[in-house]
Design an enzyme around this catalytic site. Structure first.
Site, PDB file in Angstrom:
ATOM      1  CG  ASP A  41      -2.297   0.700   0.872  1.00 10.37           C
ATOM      2  OD1 ASP A  41      -2.279   1.936   0.677  1.00 10.37           O
ATOM      3  OD2 ASP A  41      -3.342   0.027   0.784  1.00 10.37           O
ATOM      4  NE  ARG A  97     -13.632   8.661 -19.434  1.00 10.11           N
ATOM      5  CZ  ARG A  97     -13.930   8.086 -20.592  1.00 10.11           C
ATOM      6  NH1 ARG A  97     -14.773   7.086 -20.607  1.00 10.11           N
ATOM      7  NH2 ARG A  97     -13.406   8.513 -21.701  1.00 10.11           N
ATOM      8  CG  ASN A 130     -13.410   0.580 -10.848  1.00  6.62           C
ATOM      9  OD1 ASN A 130     -13.416  -0.196 -11.797  1.00  6.62           O
ATOM     10  ND2 ASN A 130     -14.234   0.458  -9.822  1.00  6.62           N
ATOM     11  CG  ASP A 158     -19.643  -6.045 -13.294  1.00 13.25           C
ATOM     12  OD1 ASP A 158     -20.201  -5.125 -12.709  1.00 13.25           O
ATOM     13  OD2 ASP A 158     -18.410  -6.063 -13.513  1.00 13.25           O
ATOM     14  CG  HIS A 186     -16.027  -3.021 -13.394  1.00 13.91           C
ATOM     15  ND1 HIS A 186     -17.069  -3.728 -12.844  1.00 13.91           N
ATOM     16  CD2 HIS A 186     -15.658  -2.127 -12.449  1.00 13.91           C
ATOM     17  CE1 HIS A 186     -17.312  -3.272 -11.634  1.00 13.91           C
ATOM     18  NE2 HIS A 186     -16.480  -2.294 -11.369  1.00 13.91           N
TER      19      HIS A 186
END
Ligand code: NAI
Length: 324
Positions: A41, A97, A130, A158, A186
């Site tokens: 991390d 985005r 994502n 999904d 996705h």
């Protein structure tokens, strides 16, 4: 073939990591292989990672052979067999985005370089963070010495959502529903396709006998299920995401059942008219930690249009991500 497997989980101080590690360490992904676990991390999460390590000790997992934690990719990706990329930069309010793609693109370039340099050449990668498909594409394009078919992104959540909605509508059990497909990204442009699936051996469309539902509410519900969970729980999908990570790895490694397929986002090879070089969710069969894209399914006009829409989105994400 040894009885040990080196697994790195990124974003291991986060929520999905926390829900996924117990599934991994109870043998639900790789059976009774002993696990050399590496937890990555960011430096700011060091103390949290240490706390996770304490709890892993307290879990007294017989399969947990060793743990390393830290923030340096080249140390933690060394000789890994499997890397699960859950860590990423979340979308903040007001963020475009393109900015999200750029920030995560840089993370995945850096991690791709490290993977390329120090991981095993047959290392398998699963990207969860994502925008998962495009992050995975950047990873695969950066880690050039590792075969493209070793990279995948998660659309199993999904897929599981689609199976579950069909089972609920049909009033049958989960195992009675087979071979739904998630095509594409996705994201909310994904296409959950029931045309090749069955309920209790009968075509889903025949069994459910409700075209309006299957062509509208069903698709929309699966596409927007993440938002539905977020609104209700006031937090994102975590338990179900971790469960899907487990299912994806388990089936990739152990293989899918005879006559059944699952959905995985993988490097496109032109199948079903999707351009080469996108990470695209397809129906796949798996065995021995390999997958094959299911070929020869008849795609009707309705489905072609849905597949076109999600393909366009992935092409534009790719253009944005690689223009930075
Ligand atoms: P979280 O915010 O709880 O955890 C993310 C972790 O990643 C944090 O600990 C953060 O410090 C870490 N991180 C950030 N940059 C990093 C880097 N460069 N290297 C290593 N770690 C880094 O988020 P949560 O809920 O665990 O979700 C993780 C990701 O999974 C998010 O991107 C989310 O959108 C995505 N997701 C994907 C799903 C899918 O089906 N593909 C489903 C649900 C979530």
């Amino acid at each position: 073939e040894t009885d040990e497997i080196n697994v790195c989980v990124t974003g291991a101080a986060g929520q999905i990591g926390y829900a996924f590690l117990p599934l991994l360490l109870t043998g639900q992904c790789f059976g009774d292989k002993k696990i050399n676990l590496r937890l990555l991390d960011v430096p700011q999460a060091e103390s949290i990672l240490q706390g996770v390590e304490l709890e892993l000790q307290d879990g007294a997992y017989p399969l947990l052979k060793s743990i390393k934690t830290g923030s340096d990719e080249t140390t933690l990706f060394k000789d890994v067999d499997v890397a699960v990329f859950i860590g990423g930069f979340p979308r903040k309010p007001g963020m475009e985005r393109k900015d999200l793609l750029t920030i995560n693109g840089n993370i995945f370039k850096k991690q791709g370089q490290a993977l390329d340099t120090v991981a095993k050449k047959n290392c398998k990668s699963l990207v969860v963070a994502n925008p998962a498909n495009t992050n995975c594409l950047i990873l695969a394009e950066t880690a050039k010495s590792i075969p493209k078919q070793n990279f995948s992104a998660l659309t199993r959540l999904d897929h599981n959502r689609a199976i579950s909605q069909i089972a609920l509508k049909a009033g049958c059990s989960i195992t009675d529903v087979k071979n739904v497909i998630i095509w594409g990204n996705h994201s909310t442009t994904q296409y959950p396709d029931v045309n090749h699936g069955t309920v209790l051996g009968k075509r889903i469309r025949q069994f459910i006998n409700d075209e309006a539902y299957l062509n509208n509410a069903f698709i929309e519900r699966v596409q927007k299920r993440g938002g539905e969970v977020l609104a209700a729980r006031k937090n994102s999908s975590v338990m179900s995401a971790a469960n899907a990570v487990k299912d994806h790895l388990h089936d990739w490694y152990f293989g899918t059942k005879q006559g059944e397929f699952v959905s995985m986002a993988v490097y496109s090879d032109g199948s079903y008219g999707v351009p080469n070089g996108l990470i695209f969710s397809y129906p796949v069969t798996c065995s021995n930690f390999n997958y094959k894209i299911v070929q020869g399914l008849h795609i009707d006009e309705f489905s072609k249009e849905k597949i076109r829409i999600t393909t366009e989105e992935l092409l534009s994400e790719k253009a944005d991500a690689f223009s930075a």
